[in-house]
Design a protein around this motif. Structure first.
Motif, PDB file in Angstrom:
ATOM      1  N   ASP A   1      -1.715 -40.674  14.580  1.00 11.27           N
ATOM      2  CA  ASP A   1      -1.772 -39.517  15.459  1.00 11.27           C
ATOM      3  C   ASP A   1      -1.655 -39.640  16.835  1.00 11.27           C
ATOM      4  OD1 ASP A   1      -4.211 -40.745  15.572  1.00 11.27           O
ATOM      5  OD2 ASP A   1      -5.188 -38.949  15.054  1.00 11.27           O
ATOM      6  N   GLU A   2      -1.306 -38.486  17.383  1.00 10.90           N
ATOM      7  CA  GLU A   2      -1.492 -38.214  18.764  1.00 10.90           C
ATOM      8  C   GLU A   2      -2.640 -38.908  19.796  1.00 10.90           C
ATOM      9  OE1 GLU A   2      -0.458 -34.661  21.836  1.00 10.90           O
ATOM     10  OE2 GLU A   2      -0.204 -34.444  20.051  1.00 10.90           O
ATOM     11  N   GLN A   3      -4.131 -38.669  19.063  1.00 14.02           N
ATOM     12  CA  GLN A   3      -5.075 -39.303  19.542  1.00 14.02           C
ATOM     13  C   GLN A   3      -5.159 -40.897  19.784  1.00 14.02           C
ATOM     14  OE1 GLN A   3      -7.317 -37.493  21.468  1.00 14.02           O
ATOM     15  NE2 GLN A   3      -8.173 -39.543  22.076  1.00 14.02           N
ATOM     16  N   SER A   4      -4.564 -41.297  18.578  1.00 15.33           N
ATOM     17  CA  SER A   4      -4.163 -42.691  18.583  1.00 15.33           C
ATOM     18  C   SER A   4      -3.481 -43.331  19.588  1.00 15.33           C
ATOM     19  CB  SER A   4      -3.995 -43.098  17.035  1.00 15.33           C
ATOM     20  OG  SER A   4      -3.756 -44.710  16.746  1.00 15.33           O
ATOM     21  N   GLN A   5      -2.319 -42.721  19.772  1.00 18.42           N
ATOM     22  CA  GLN A   5      -1.437 -43.028  20.622  1.00 18.42           C
ATOM     23  C   GLN A   5      -1.960 -42.907  22.157  1.00 18.42           C
ATOM     24  OE1 GLN A   5       2.016 -40.136  19.921  1.00 18.42           O
ATOM     25  NE2 GLN A   5       2.641 -41.437  18.000  1.00 18.42           N
ATOM     26  N   LYS A   6      -2.560 -42.053  22.572  1.00 18.42           N
ATOM     27  CA  LYS A   6      -3.292 -41.841  23.721  1.00 18.42           C
ATOM     28  C   LYS A   6      -4.126 -42.998  24.140  1.00 18.42           C
ATOM     29  CE  LYS A   6      -2.967 -36.581  24.232  1.00 18.42           C
ATOM     30  NZ  LYS A   6      -3.407 -35.504  24.613  1.00 18.42           N
ATOM     31  N   ASP A   7      -5.172 -43.002  23.021  1.00 16.93           N
ATOM     32  CA  ASP A   7      -6.015 -44.409  23.031  1.00 16.93           C
ATOM     33  C   ASP A   7      -5.446 -45.636  23.190  1.00 16.93           C
ATOM     34  OD1 ASP A   7      -7.957 -42.522  22.722  1.00 16.93           O
ATOM     35  OD2 ASP A   7      -8.360 -42.649  20.709  1.00 16.93           O
ATOM     36  N   THR A   8      -4.346 -45.911  22.451  1.00 12.36           N
ATOM     37  CA  THR A   8      -3.737 -47.169  22.823  1.00 12.36           C
ATOM     38  C   THR A   8      -3.135 -47.357  24.052  1.00 12.36           C
ATOM     39  OG1 THR A   8      -3.368 -47.159  20.148  1.00 12.36           O
ATOM     40  CG2 THR A   8      -1.839 -48.514  21.586  1.00 12.36           C
ATOM     41  N   ILE A   9      -2.309 -46.406  24.664  1.00 14.42           N
ATOM     42  CA  ILE A   9      -1.940 -46.354  25.929  1.00 14.42           C
ATOM     43  C   ILE A   9      -3.102 -46.706  26.941  1.00 14.42           C
ATOM     44  CG2 ILE A   9      -0.680 -45.210  27.731  1.00 14.42           C
ATOM     45  CD1 ILE A   9       1.140 -46.362  25.547  1.00 14.42           C
ATOM     46  N   ALA A  10      -4.288 -45.871  26.719  1.00 15.43           N
ATOM     47  CA  ALA A  10      -5.312 -46.005  27.660  1.00 15.43           C
ATOM     48  C   ALA A  10      -5.587 -47.690  27.663  1.00 15.43           C
ATOM     49  CB  ALA A  10      -6.294 -44.987  27.634  1.00 15.43           C
ATOM     50  N   GLY A  11      -5.692 -48.124  26.115  1.00 12.68           N
ATOM     51  CA  GLY A  11      -6.191 -49.411  26.181  1.00 12.68           C
ATOM     52  C   GLY A  11      -5.430 -50.421  26.703  1.00 12.68           C
ATOM     53  N   LEU A  12      -4.075 -50.358  26.554  1.00 18.37           N
ATOM     54  CA  LEU A  12      -3.234 -51.156  27.285  1.00 18.37           C
ATOM     55  C   LEU A  12      -2.917 -51.107  28.761  1.00 18.37           C
ATOM     56  CD1 LEU A  12      -0.376 -50.758  24.831  1.00 18.37           C
ATOM     57  CD2 LEU A  12      -1.572 -52.870  24.985  1.00 18.37           C
ATOM     58  N   ARG A  13      -3.284 -50.010  29.141  1.00 16.63           N
ATOM     59  CA  ARG A  13      -3.326 -49.796  30.672  1.00 16.63           C
ATOM     60  C   ARG A  13      -4.678 -50.630  31.312  1.00 16.63           C
ATOM     61  NH1 ARG A  13      -0.884 -43.856  30.848  1.00 16.63           N
ATOM     62  NH2 ARG A  13       1.244 -44.295  30.966  1.00 16.63           N
ATOM     63  N   SER A  14      -5.644 -50.524  30.584  1.00 17.19           N
ATOM     64  CA  SER A  14      -6.975 -51.009  31.093  1.00 17.19           C
ATOM     65  C   SER A  14      -6.896 -52.630  31.093  1.00 17.19           C
ATOM     66  CB  SER A  14      -8.137 -50.395  30.235  1.00 17.19           C
ATOM     67  OG  SER A  14      -8.314 -50.880  29.124  1.00 17.19           O
ATOM     68  N   ALA A  15      -6.022 -53.340  30.065  1.00 15.41           N
ATOM     69  CA  ALA A  15      -5.968 -54.483  29.767  1.00 15.41           C
ATOM     70  C   ALA A  15      -4.758 -55.210  30.465  1.00 15.41           C
ATOM     71  CB  ALA A  15      -5.808 -54.853  28.305  1.00 15.41           C
ATOM     72  N   GLU A  16      -4.064 -54.208  31.497  1.00 12.88           N
ATOM     73  CA  GLU A  16      -2.936 -54.631  32.377  1.00 12.88           C
ATOM     74  C   GLU A  16      -3.158 -55.971  32.961  1.00 12.88           C
ATOM     75  OE1 GLU A  16      -0.325 -52.510  35.399  1.00 12.88           O
ATOM     76  OE2 GLU A  16      -0.940 -51.371  33.790  1.00 12.88           O
ATOM     77  N   GLY A  17      -4.253 -56.440  33.723  1.00 12.72           N
ATOM     78  CA  GLY A  17      -4.351 -57.324  34.374  1.00 12.72           C
ATOM     79  C   GLY A  17      -4.406 -58.867  33.572  1.00 12.72           C
ATOM     80  N   PHE A  18      -5.153 -58.409  32.305  1.00 14.29           N
ATOM     81  CA  PHE A  18      -5.191 -59.663  31.410  1.00 14.29           C
ATOM     82  C   PHE A  18      -3.874 -59.975  30.821  1.00 14.29           C
ATOM     83  CE2 PHE A  18      -5.596 -60.794  26.799  1.00 14.29           C
ATOM     84  CZ  PHE A  18      -6.290 -62.123  26.984  1.00 14.29           C
ATOM     85  N   ILE A  19      -2.967 -59.058  30.420  1.00 13.40           N
ATOM     86  CA  ILE A  19      -1.726 -59.059  29.851  1.00 13.40           C
ATOM     87  C   ILE A  19      -0.785 -59.694  30.913  1.00 13.40           C
ATOM     88  CG2 ILE A  19       0.096 -57.748  28.853  1.00 13.40           C
ATOM     89  CD1 ILE A  19      -1.713 -55.599  27.700  1.00 13.40           C
ATOM     90  N   ARG A  20      -0.901 -59.378  32.141  1.00 19.59           N
ATOM     91  CA  ARG A  20      -0.002 -59.896  33.198  1.00 19.59           C
ATOM     92  C   ARG A  20      -0.342 -61.371  33.274  1.00 19.59           C
ATOM     93  NH1 ARG A  20       0.937 -57.849  39.117  1.00 19.59           N
ATOM     94  NH2 ARG A  20       2.914 -59.202  39.697  1.00 19.59           N
ATOM     95  N   ARG A  21      -1.416 -61.720  33.289  1.00 11.35           N
ATOM     96  CA  ARG A  21      -1.939 -63.131  33.192  1.00 11.35           C
ATOM     97  C   ARG A  21      -1.426 -63.892  32.296  1.00 11.35           C
ATOM     98  NH1 ARG A  21      -6.856 -61.285  35.219  1.00 11.35           N
ATOM     99  NH2 ARG A  21      -7.800 -61.600  33.202  1.00 11.35           N
TER     100      ARG A  21
END
Length: 131
Positions: A59-79
């Motif tokens: 659902d839409e809330q799950s999509q927003k939460d996933t994008i927020a989670g990915l943005r917060s983990a951006e540094g870890f993902i980049r490393r």
């Protein structure tokens, strides 16, 4: 370097593959939906930035939460990406929600409903005329 050079296409594919592995296997954020997939990645020719198109089944809330989670983990993902992909520069990743798969499923359902409606009216007309 041209935008669609073979080198750039290979880099896009490799970054997409590794990004999928990182999101699927290494990130433990509960906000990120387990049905998250990387649809495409566009790395800039200078390797400084990248756009990652993310599709989330939910659902839409799950999509927003996933994008927020990915943005917060951006540094870890980049490393993690820097460790697994040997590039001159590790790109700064921007996550973009991709709705194309969900849109395609929705359109397919609508087409199925229309074709069912046409078949039922054709069958009703066909049986009514033969009596």
């Amino acid at each position: 370097m041209r935008k669609n050079s073979i080198k750039n296409i290979r880099i896009n594919e490799e970054v997409m593959r590794e990004l999928s592995n990182i999101i699927r296997g290494e990130i433990k954020d509960p906000r990120i939906n387990p049905m998250t997939s990387v649809v495409a990645v566009e790395v800039a020719p200078d390797l400084k930035t990248a756009k990652a198109y993310i599709s989330v089944l939910g659902d839409e809330q799950s999509q927003k939460d996933t994008i927020a989670g990915l943005r917060s983990a951006e540094g870890f993902i980049r490393r993690s990406l820097a460790k697994s992909v040997n590039l001159r520069n590790t790109p700064q990743i921007t996550f973009v929600l991709d709705q194309s798969i969900e849109y395609g499923i929705h359109m397919s359902k609508m087409i199925d409903e229309v074709t069912k409606g046409n078949r039922s009216t054709e069958e009703d007309e066909g049986t009514g005329g033969s009596e």
